[in-house]
Each structure stands twice: as C-alpha cells, then as structure tokens.
Design a protein around this motif. Structure first.
Motif, PDB file in Angstrom:
ATOM      1  N   UNK A  74       7.139   1.694 -12.252  1.00 41.91           N
ATOM      2  CA  UNK A  74       7.436   0.269 -12.392  1.00 41.91           C
ATOM      3  C   UNK A  74       6.444  -0.628 -11.674  1.00 41.91           C
ATOM      4  N   UNK A  75       5.229  -0.146 -11.488  1.00 43.74           N
ATOM      5  CA  UNK A  75       4.208  -0.908 -10.777  1.00 43.74           C
ATOM      6  C   UNK A  75       3.220  -1.518 -11.776  1.00 43.74           C
ATOM      7  N   UNK A 123       0.830  -1.192   0.000  1.00 41.26           N
ATOM      8  CA  UNK A 123       0.000   0.000   0.000  1.00 41.26           C
ATOM      9  C   UNK A 123       0.875   1.255   0.000  1.00 41.26           C
ATOM     10  N   UNK A 124       1.913   1.248   0.804  1.00 41.25           N
ATOM     11  CA  UNK A 124       2.777   2.421   0.913  1.00 41.25           C
ATOM     12  C   UNK A 124       3.483   2.724  -0.411  1.00 41.25           C
ATOM     13  N   UNK A 125       3.918   1.691  -1.127  1.00 41.65           N
ATOM     14  CA  UNK A 125       4.614   1.888  -2.396  1.00 41.65           C
ATOM     15  C   UNK A 125       3.688   2.508  -3.438  1.00 41.65           C
ATOM     16  N   UNK A 126       2.477   2.004  -3.521  1.00 38.36           N
ATOM     17  CA  UNK A 126       1.509   2.538  -4.491  1.00 38.36           C
ATOM     18  C   UNK A 126       1.130   3.962  -4.112  1.00 38.36           C
ATOM     19  N   UNK A 127       0.877   4.216  -2.836  1.00 39.89           N
ATOM     20  CA  UNK A 127       0.538   5.567  -2.380  1.00 39.89           C
ATOM     21  C   UNK A 127       1.664   6.539  -2.697  1.00 39.89           C
ATOM     22  N   UNK A 128       2.902   6.154  -2.409  1.00 44.04           N
ATOM     23  CA  UNK A 128       4.045   7.034  -2.665  1.00 44.04           C
ATOM     24  C   UNK A 128       4.155   7.367  -4.150  1.00 44.04           C
ATOM     25  N   UNK A 129       3.966   6.375  -5.007  1.00 44.75           N
ATOM     26  CA  UNK A 129       4.030   6.621  -6.453  1.00 44.75           C
ATOM     27  C   UNK A 129       2.937   7.586  -6.889  1.00 44.75           C
ATOM     28  N   UNK A 130       1.744   7.412  -6.373  1.00 43.23           N
ATOM     29  CA  UNK A 130       0.623   8.260  -6.778  1.00 43.23           C
ATOM     30  C   UNK A 130       0.695   9.661  -6.167  1.00 43.23           C
ATOM     31  N   UNK A 131       1.399   9.805  -5.056  1.00 45.04           N
ATOM     32  CA  UNK A 131       1.569  11.132  -4.455  1.00 45.04           C
ATOM     33  C   UNK A 131       2.440  12.026  -5.336  1.00 45.04           C
ATOM     34  N   UNK A 174      -2.691  -6.108  -4.916  1.00 46.60           N
ATOM     35  CA  UNK A 174      -3.965  -6.250  -4.191  1.00 46.60           C
ATOM     36  C   UNK A 174      -4.498  -4.892  -3.712  1.00 46.60           C
ATOM     37  N   UNK A 175      -3.958  -3.817  -4.260  1.00 39.80           N
ATOM     38  CA  UNK A 175      -4.390  -2.470  -3.879  1.00 39.80           C
ATOM     39  C   UNK A 175      -5.305  -1.914  -4.969  1.00 39.80           C
ATOM     40  N   UNK A 176      -6.517  -1.583  -4.582  1.00 38.56           N
ATOM     41  CA  UNK A 176      -7.472  -1.001  -5.514  1.00 38.56           C
ATOM     42  C   UNK A 176      -7.330   0.504  -5.547  1.00 38.56           C
TER      43      UNK A 176
END
Length: 119
Positions: free
Chosen positions: A34-35, A1-9, A55-57
C-alpha cells in the motif's frame, strides 16, 4: 524510512535475468504494502532514481555492484532535496556507508532474505 524498509524486507525475488525483473518485483511489493511510488523518478536535472516512495529513494542493482561507483551515485541522489533517505537493493551484499550527505542509507541484500527463490 522504516515502513519502506520493512515492506522491502519481505521481498522474495526469483532469480532475475535482468535488472528490470527486480524493478517489477519491487513495484509489486510496494503496491502490496500500500505504498505509493514513482518508478524511474526524476529527482533533479540528469538525476533519476529507480523508485521514489514519498521522500525515500530506492535504487536497485543486479549482482554485486562496485561499492565506490554505487557510493558516488548515491552521493548524487542524497544531494537532492526530494530525497530524505536511500534504500539500496542488491542481489549480493556490498559495503556502503550508513549515512551519505547526512541522509540514512540502508542496504537490502536479496541473497540474505531467505535466499533467492528458485522458479
């Protein structure tokens, strides 16, 4: 979750005319980070989320959505086994619970990410 959030921030979106413009920006950002993701992922019968990153929507809403309507939609997504957490991207901030069905929910408001970039 943290990796996806950081990329989207790191997302800096131009003013979007339609929601699909935001989808394109998010897809580009996830690819740059790279996600791997599935766009318009079917996570259950009659239940499709904008992006599934592992698994992160990720759900995208143009403008400022109704908090009650959005929370009900997120409840359906959180009930799916394929989803371990939810990230909601909106142009304008909306209040959402931090957890839904025991799964974390994060809000990314584009208007708060250095402002929306003008063309």
């Amino acid at each position: 979750m943290a990796t996806v959030t950081a990329a989207l921030m790191e997302l800096r979106s131009p003013i979007a005319m339609v929601e699909m413009d935001l989808h394109a920006c998010v897809g580009q950002r996830l690819t740059a980070a790279g996600l791997p993701f599935v766009h318009e992922a079917r996570i259950a019968k009659g239940c499709r989320i904008d992006f599934l990153v592992g698994s992160i929507g990720v759900e995208i809403k143009k403008g400022k959505p109704s908090a009650a309507t959005l929370a009900a939609q997120l409840q359906r997504y959180a009930a799916c086994d394929a989803v371990d957490g939810l990230i909601v991207i909106t142009e304008k901030s909306v209040r959402l619970p931090k957890m839904i069905a025991g799964k974390p929910v994060r809000l990314i408001s584009l208007s708060q990410l250095w402002g929306i970039a003008l063309p």
